[in-house]
Design an enzyme around this catalytic site. Sequence first.
Site, PDB file in Angstrom:
ATOM      1  N   THR A 118     -30.891   0.873  -1.905  1.00 52.38           N
ATOM      2  CA  THR A 118     -29.712   0.615  -1.079  1.00 52.38           C
ATOM      3  C   THR A 118     -29.775  -0.816  -0.546  1.00 52.38           C
ATOM      4  OG1 THR A 118     -30.604   1.166   1.123  1.00 52.38           O
ATOM      5  CG2 THR A 118     -29.943   3.007  -0.303  1.00 52.38           C
ATOM      6  N   GLY A 227     -22.761  -6.724 -11.109  1.00 52.70           N
ATOM      7  CA  GLY A 227     -23.912  -6.285 -10.330  1.00 52.70           C
ATOM      8  C   GLY A 227     -24.880  -7.401 -10.004  1.00 52.70           C
ATOM      9  N   GLU A 230     -24.870  -9.163  -4.161  1.00 52.75           N
ATOM     10  CA  GLU A 230     -24.979  -8.038  -3.228  1.00 52.75           C
ATOM     11  C   GLU A 230     -23.609  -7.351  -3.160  1.00 52.75           C
ATOM     12  OE1 GLU A 230     -27.884  -7.086  -1.430  1.00 52.75           O
ATOM     13  OE2 GLU A 230     -28.704  -8.429  -2.949  1.00 52.75           O
ATOM     14  N   LYS A 245     -35.056 -13.857   1.156  1.00 48.88           N
ATOM     15  CA  LYS A 245     -36.055 -14.006   0.106  1.00 48.88           C
ATOM     16  C   LYS A 245     -37.075 -15.086   0.462  1.00 48.88           C
ATOM     17  CE  LYS A 245     -32.988 -12.424  -3.593  1.00 48.88           C
ATOM     18  NZ  LYS A 245     -32.192 -12.825  -4.766  1.00 48.88           N
ATOM     19  N   GLY A 364     -29.572  -8.434 -11.816  1.00 52.40           N
ATOM     20  CA  GLY A 364     -29.158  -7.465 -12.830  1.00 52.40           C
ATOM     21  C   GLY A 364     -29.788  -6.117 -12.564  1.00 52.40           C
TER      22      GLY A 364
END
Length: 381
Positions: A118, A227, A230, A245, A364
């Site tokens: 999620t 995809g 986000e 990140k 991806g």
Amino acid sequence: MSAVAASALHESAAVAQAPALRPSPTVGAAPARVALLGTGTVGGAVLARLGGWRGGPLGERLQLVHVANSRRAAADAGGIVPEHAASALAASDQRSSLDSVAEALAGGCGARVVIDATASEAVAERHAQWLAQGIHVVTACKIGQGTTLARWRAIREACASGGAGYGDSATVGAGLPLLRTLRELQAGGDRIHAIAGVLSGSLAWLFNQYDGMRPFSALVRQARDAGYTEPDPRDDLSGEDVRRKLLILARAAGVALEAGEVEVASLVPPELAILSREGVDAALPALDAPLRERYAQAYKNGERLRFIARLERAADGRVVAQVGLQSLPGDHPLAGGAGTDNKVAIWSDRYRAQPLAIQGPGAGAEVTAAGLLDDVLRLAG
């Protein structure tokens, strides 16, 4: 370096020495009991990969016993066939509840694993709780380790107290060996001095594709539908996803930064930033004129636009952390790449003159799902 980062540096470096993963392969071990949270693009790819393993040696190591999306959940102590998970959810009258996850994983002799596919704040808040209960957590969500330093510490402490592992390979680079490399370098006595790179597969794809002619907003929609971004593309365009990140990488490298210590130059104009998620799509053309101007200037100089994250630690302990769009010469090491490639350079005691470079697909559903399940297998034993 800020007082916060300086005071936490030694603690962070010590904690970063201990890998988030705790591999413990055991021959003949009972299958791990797995709960999958999230059945969207990435979660669907996880189910497809599990389905492909069914009946084989990898499939025998894992037993899917709980599947949930934001609305419904389905649980079966005897195991849920991955290919039937969607229909099981559709037929279920059980409302989704994070309180039921640990109960669904109870019983059996194998390891217990939660896969968080999620982008949920509520799910990320539960990571430390599950870890403290001895439940391994594997995630692609950056909210756990890439937001507040307090939550990052809570996750690390819960790993230690619960004897559980935290699989975070898919949080940065969609499973590329970035975090593992940082931890292994330090475990070997190396010291990280700087990290720089393209950390967003979606932004890499966007600026590899953008030619100043096609509207940038059309590319954003295409990347979202594929995809690559986000669920809310502003998380990528604002630099927030890259900030998270960079924080994860920094903390793994021994620099305990708070989120506010990363300077971020957002691509999202104010009129787009204030909208609800439902209003974003129609307002995306607000991106077109500013990006066209940035591209034209870079093209005139023979340069390329790249969205770059940088972390630099000076000899005196000062740290600079920045995220933003830069115009780079065509022969710059970070100007290359293709598709959704992430490209990261690491400078350390061992790699001073020439950095260690890691490059590969950074977005991806399929590569992210593969990274998640690689971590699950390492933890499952």
